[in-house]
Design an enzyme around this catalytic site. Structure first.
Site, PDB file in Angstrom:
ATOM      1  N   CYS A 105      -8.419  -2.405   3.561  1.00 27.88           N
ATOM      2  CA  CYS A 105      -8.329  -3.585   4.426  1.00 27.88           C
ATOM      3  C   CYS A 105      -9.685  -4.067   4.886  1.00 27.88           C
ATOM      4  O   CYS A 105      -9.854  -5.203   5.289  1.00 27.88           O
ATOM      5  CB  CYS A 105      -7.532  -3.270   5.684  1.00 27.88           C
ATOM      6  SG  CYS A 105      -5.971  -2.534   5.327  1.00 27.88           S
ATOM      7  N   GLU A 140       0.814  -1.201   0.000  1.00 22.68           N
ATOM      8  CA  GLU A 140       0.000   0.000   0.000  1.00 22.68           C
ATOM      9  C   GLU A 140       0.855   1.262   0.000  1.00 22.68           C
ATOM     10  O   GLU A 140       0.564   2.230  -0.711  1.00 22.68           O
ATOM     11  CB  GLU A 140      -0.927  -0.003   1.228  1.00 22.68           C
ATOM     12  CG  GLU A 140      -2.269   0.617   0.967  1.00 22.68           C
ATOM     13  CD  GLU A 140      -3.284   0.278   2.060  1.00 22.68           C
ATOM     14  OE1 GLU A 140      -4.209  -0.509   1.773  1.00 22.68           O
ATOM     15  OE2 GLU A 140      -3.112   0.749   3.197  1.00 22.68           O
ATOM     16  N   GLU A 143     -16.271 -11.791   2.589  1.00 19.99           N
ATOM     17  CA  GLU A 143     -15.137 -11.400   1.743  1.00 19.99           C
ATOM     18  C   GLU A 143     -14.401 -12.641   1.224  1.00 19.99           C
ATOM     19  O   GLU A 143     -14.061 -12.734   0.043  1.00 19.99           O
ATOM     20  CB  GLU A 143     -14.158 -10.530   2.545  1.00 19.99           C
ATOM     21  CG  GLU A 143     -12.946 -10.061   1.726  1.00 19.99           C
ATOM     22  CD  GLU A 143     -11.803  -9.574   2.611  1.00 19.99           C
ATOM     23  OE1 GLU A 143     -11.724  -9.998   3.778  1.00 19.99           O
ATOM     24  OE2 GLU A 143     -10.974  -8.780   2.124  1.00 19.99           O
TER      25      GLU A 143
END
Lengths: 583, 576
Positions: free
Chosen positions: A308, A288, A370
């Site tokens: 995240c 990132e 997710e």
């Protein structure tokens, strides 16, 4: 408060001088009088105030008033004479509970909220020994459509806490009351299945549900099955926020760091390897921070948003599909970690990825969904196979007969067990961006960062901003936790009014420490703050506090990934987002 | 043309008077012009009054009388039992139960021939005599029509007819006063809210005026929901301009530039006429900017309700107007403090508004001279049930129930015996023979265990089972509960289940005891008026007719045989 704003009232014959702007409930508290409540919920830090006064459990007798009044929303006024424990108040209060119980499934033994249920506790507290008014009960189908949340309208008591949370705090607008009278319950519009709604699965509704009308999908059996399968190599990883909360499930004071005991417990449950998602967090920072510098230097889209949090990612996909180039493309830490386990770790230890089961212990309900996202499961293997919450892990530890409190400490396994202080603060609001700044600073300036704690990024305010000077640049940072706050920031970006370069967003108020999968705080939001303090303490305890100094992470790049944000890293550690409908 | 002063309004009134002079009772008219007034209320339309109007027009034209006779479609005459109603003016002849094919006789015999159509005249049930004149019909004799003054008199779709009957004069007068003076006037009149609560209207206006805020709202509550009550609908259908005029006056008084009419979508005719009236008022400058050259601006919007009974409760209504779920909120804050979009808001009922223009025109002393000490003016009731003259009546406060039922209502249907009357709709209570001489007003009705409510009045005779009646009301309340608070959501269901058990002959005396306990606690513990009054039908029938409950429970007998489960021989056998 000046003297003029003080008024005089009597509660149960106790004379009181109180501020004029408080409720009877708050005044009673000052007099040491406990008025039971059920629907009422006031989480000051989260700016959540459920003031529907629907359960009628807190009704008290107010002299001069015909009917009883709800203490939770009735403001005091000069000369009020209140009886909280008159036979009339007690009987009516008990009636409310009895009526709720008369329309509630009689299955406490097998209920996921057994001994955590606020209705159950109240029934005990109010001395309900029989239900006089029995009759027909609601008969709704359970909603098992989603991978994350189970909705059981039969257990809904219409306290509307979830609705307030979903609409006012999270601004998702998924849950609201449907139907009238006895047939009323809370659910998505038109009673569509949760999976078809725009629900982000943040799980905050689950956090505040007093009963088991909203719970997480239980995956503990899947974990037991994997552990029992001799052909499976079962790897577990734990998110940063677990270690500072799991103790609560075993009567340990909130805010106690229980990393060592947790690792021991996992080892005693016979996981083949016990790793730390913090490793994935450090890896995330490598990617990132590189992506951020890349975007800064190459005129890429700014601000860049952290990615995240899966609930937040789903939120932007549904609510702001026009802004999908804004979030970082980094996969979330536990997914990155799962990928590395199934590739690098599998190669290194000569394991067939098909036989590896990655279990993530998360403070989060959205992580369950997710892990099932098509783009994260499309390869020959899924990155993460099973996600369980802090609460589910607690239940498994109990089931395994492990006396958590008396466990000795153990260390995470290697090679994917080394972590930094930067990664551990991923669990709190402000933590991800602070970790990223620690790395970005050193990479951009080439100098050592002496003072690693960016205190200006810390706190509990819903939206915070700070400017960090890196070399000759001022990096403007925005932080939001809670999706309602995220919405404010996203609207600014959409309208071209965002002053920020980098923004951290976490869906849950407080960040992962306040996640939907964490032990229930039952309205005591001080607990969440204590977890936050514990994470910062854990950071201070770490020798290495910057992600790019994590030796095992660096070794991973050297041996396997190549350059951060490079071709292989991109393929394995990054993802993409897609526009989703808004219902 | 715009009405910008009292003067232009007066000129318009003069001009418009030609339209209505045949209907003015004060003037003797000797020419052969006639007005045929045909009821165009929902009830009479359902009985084909539209076709009747078509036929009348057709025949008039065929006979060449169309230039001498006007056919006017009015609002409800109130005598719904006898509908469709036709009234010939200036003759003051009142025809009842007129069907489309009667058009021929009305034109040929009455209009052309000059002979009344005897068979269409109202027959007095007591002496079988035909009554010719409207004013002689007993149903109307004790009535005093203030709120209903224009219903059955004007064409509600014609603003000029309203103006001809002094319409918008009150507005002109009010705008010439200060808002405080208008409020004082209403306070002095003693007008109280006609939606049920009876809160002093002037005080409500004053509280809203005094609330802090630049933006305020005035809302007309047209969410009539009591079973059998239709006074608001009739006023809106029969005299929509009076509501618009009153809302503008109210808006001026409280400091609101925006009015909202919350009306249930099931009232299409009322909605249509309101829309027409708003358009007409706008065209004449009575809505919009600088009304009567007074610098006062006012607009009205219509918001449709989905027909939930609870939306008549003002906080629920406001939630619904805002587009939220129609459920009540806790009070305080009251709407006068924090209402529509948290702004000070005044919610008044249709009938309350209908009283405003006459009060302004005739003065508060005139209004307060009518009625009782605490309740001034008149009240409209919807008479229903086992009564001869089903319909809408307006009587001065203080009229006794006996007068309403026997004199206005014509007594009990088919010579049966009076048993009880329910006032206040499902939230009210039953009143028995012994209280029939109670003068009707807010206080007295509350004293005898019922309430004014919005004006539903359902009469029961000896064939009605009181347990069954109570079950009927409870079913209504149970279905209409919004589900927000526990006592109402679950409690009304449980009460209904108990009543079902009793009417099925399955209950025990212990059940009855539990039911009574539950009823008191629901009254005590519910959030809004709906829940707090939900047990009233049970409590009041238990008070006066406990023997009927006991008979159902102990003897397994329904004394009136209305409860089917307890009247079949099979159950009798089980008893043995």
């Amino acid at each position: 408060m000046t003297k003029e704003n003080m008024i005089h009232i009597h509660i149960n014959h106790i004379p009181l001088e109180v501020r004029e702007d408080i409720t009877i409930l708050e005044a009673a508290h000052k007099a040491g009088v406990k008025i039971p409540t059920l629907c009422h919920l006031d989480l000051h830090d989260l700016k959540l105030a459920n003031k529907v006064a629907s359960c009628r459990v807190c009704t008290v007798e107010l002299i001069g008033k015909n009917s009883l009044v709800p203490a939770c929303v009735t403001k005091v006024s000069e000369g009020m004479v209140i009886h909280t424990n008159s036979i009339r108040a007690i009987k009516t209060r008990r009636m409310a509970i009895e009526l709720l119980l008369s329309n509630h499934p009689n299955e406490c033994f097998t209920c996921p909220k057994n001994l955590e249920c606020e209705l159950q506790s109240l029934a005990k507290e109010l001395g309900v020994r029989e239900i006089k008014w029995i009759g027909e009960r609601k008969k709704f189908e359970k909603d098992l459509s989603s991978d994350a949340i189970v909705k059981d309208p039969n257990k809904c008591i219409m306290c509307r806490r979830c609705e307030t949370m979903c609409n006012e705090v999270q601004t998702c607008g998924i849950l609201s009351a449907i139907g009238r009278g006895f047939k009323a319950f809370v659910g998505p519009a038109f009673d569509i299945p949760m999976a078809e709604s725009s629900c982000t699965y943040c799980g905050q509704c689950v956090s505040v549900c007093p009963t088991a009308a909203l719970t997480e999908v239980n995956h503990t059996d899947k974990v037991w099955e994997a552990l029992a399968d001799p052909n499976k190599h079962v790897v577990v990883q734990t998110a940063p926020a677990i270690r500072v909360a799991i103790g609560e499930l075993f009567g340990i004071d909130p805010g106690t760091i229980a990393t060592g005991k947790m690792v021991t417990a996992l080892k005693r449950m016979h996981f083949d390897a016990v790793f730390d998602t913090d490793f994935g967090a450090d890896l995330t920072i490598m990617e990132e921070a590189t992506e951020f510098i890349h975007r800064m230097e190459h005129g890429g889209t700014l601000p860049m948003l952290t990615s995240c949090c899966p609930a937040w990612v789903k939120f932007i996909e549904h609510q702001f599909p026009e802004l999908l180039d804004v979030p970082s493309t980094c996969r979330s830490p536990h997914i990155m970690f799962g990928t590395i386990v199934k590739t690098y770790y599998a190669q290194k230890y000569n394991l067939d990825p098909k036989n590896i089961v990655v279990v993530s212990v998360m403070p989060c309900i959205a992580k369950k969904a997710e892990a099932k996202r098509p783009e994260l499961t499309k390869d020959y293997n899924t990155d993460v196979d099973i996600v369980i919450t802090t609460r589910e892990l607690g239940a498994m530890i109990k089931e395994a007969g492990i006396d958590f409190k008396s466990l000795p400490d153990s260390e995470f396994d290697h090679p994917l067990g080394e972590t930094t202080g930067a990664s551990v603060i991923f669990g709190t609001t402000g933590g991800v961006i602070e970790a990223a700044m620690r790395t970005a600073y050193e990479w951009i300036t080439g100098e050592e960062l002496k003072e690693v704690e960016f205190t200006q990024l810390r706190g509990m305010e819903g939206i915070r901003e700070a400017t960090i000077k890196i070399k000759d640049q001022n990096v403007r940072i925005g932080i939001a936790h809670g999706l309602g706050n995220a919405r404010i920031i996203l609207e600014k970006i959409r309208d071209g009014k965002s002053p920020y370069d980098a923004i951290e967003i976490m869906a849950c108020p407080g960040g992962c420490i306040g996640g939907g999968g964490q032990p229930f705080h039952h309205g005591n939001d001080v607990i969440v703050k204590k977890r936050q303090q514990a994470l910062y303490e854990e950071d201070r305890n770490k020798k290495i506090r910057k992600s790019h100094e994590n030796a095992e992470v660096l070794k991973l790049y050297k041996e396997f990934l190549g350059q951060p944000y490079g071709e292989k890293a991109h393929r394995l550690l990054h993802t993409h987002y897609e526009k989703k409908d808004r219902i | 043309m715009k009405i910008d002063s009292i003067h232009t309004l007066e000129k318009l009134k003069e001009k418009s008077f030609k339209k209505v002079y045949l209907r003015n009772p004060n003037e003797a008219i000797y020419d052969d012009q006639k007005d045929i007034l045909v009821c165009g209320g929902t009830g009479c339309i359902a009985s084909d009054s539209n076709q009747l109007i078509k036929n009348l027009n057709l025949i008039l034209k065929a006979r060449g009388y169309d230039h001498k006779v006007n056919i006017i479609k009015t609002g409800c005459f109130g005598f719904c039992e006898q509908g469709p109603i036709v009234k010939i003016q200036p003759d003051n002849i009142f025809y009842v139960k007129v069907v489309p094919k009667d058009a021929k006789d009305i034109i040929d015999q009455h209009i052309i021939g000059g002979h009344q159509v005897e068979r269409l005249l109202y027959k007095n049930p007591t002496n079988e005599e035909r009554i010719h004149k409207h004013k002689d019909i007993p149903f109307y004799k004790k009535q005093l029509r203030i709120a209903l003054r224009n219903c059955g008199r004007v064409n509600p779709e014609d603003i000029y007819e309203y103006v001809a009957f002094s319409g918008y004069e009150a507005l002109g007068k009010a705008l010439a006063k200060s808002p405080e003076e208008v409020i004082d006037l209403i306070k002095k009149s003693g007008l109280r809210g006609r939606g049920g609560g009876g809160f002093p209207t002037g005080l409500k206006w004053q509280l809203t005026r005094e609330s802090e805020g630049d933006i305020k709202y005035i809302i007309c509550n047209a969410d009539e929901g009591d079973p059998g009550a239709f006074m608001d609908r009739s006023i809106l259908e029969g005299d929509p301009h009076s509501i618009i005029e009153a809302m503008i006056i109210g808006g001026y008084a409280i400091g609101a530039n925006h009015g909202i009419i919350y009306i249930r979508a099931e009232y299409p005719l009322a909605v249509e006429r309101l829309n027409i009236s708003i358009k007409q008022a706008r065209e004449l400058g009575l809505l919009g900017e600088n009304i009567f050259n007074s610098n006062f601006n006012f607009e009205i919007n219509i918001k449709y309700g989905a027909g939930a009974f609870v939306c008549g409760e003002e906080t629920a209504l406001i939630n619904s107007v805002e587009g939220r779920r129609g459920e009540p909120s806790n009070k305080p804050p009251y709407p006068a403090q924090e209402g529509y979009w948290s702004r000070p808001t005044c919610v008044n009922n249709v009938e309350t508004f209908a009283n405003i223009p006459p009060i302004i025109l005739n003065g508060p002393d005139w209004f307060s001279s009518i009625g009782t000490k605490e309740s001034k003016g008149t009240k409209v009731f919807a008479l229903a049930g086992k009564i001869n003259n089903i319909g809408l009546v307006e009587v001065p406060m203080g009229t006794t129930l006996r007068e309403i039922i026997y004199d206005v209502g014509g007594g009990i249907h088919k010579g049966h015996k009076f048993k009880a009357v329910q006032t206040g709709g499902p939230s009210g209570g039953v009143i028995t023979e012994k209280d029939l001489d109670t003068p009707i007003d807010y206080e007295h009705l509350a004293e005898i265990g019922s309430m004014m409510g919005s004006g539903g009045m359902i009469v029961m005779d000896e064939t009605n089972c009181m347990v069954n009646i109570s079950k009927f009301y409870m079913e209504f309340i149970m279905d209409e509960s919004c589900g927000r608070c526990t006592p109402c959501r679950v409690g009304t269901k449980r009460m209904h289940e108990y009543l079902q058990k009793i009417t099925n002959g399955e209950a025990t005396m212990e059940n009855l005891d539990n039911l009574e306990q539950l009823a008191y606690m629901i009254k005590d513990g519910s959030l809004c008026g709906l829940g707090q009054t939900a047990p009233n039908p049970i409590l009041s029938t238990l008070k006066y007719f406990s023997d009927e409950y006991i008979s159902h429970i102990k003897d397994k007998v329904c004394p009136t045989k209305e409860c089917k489960e307890l009247s079949t021989p099979k159950n009798r056998e089980v008893q043995i």
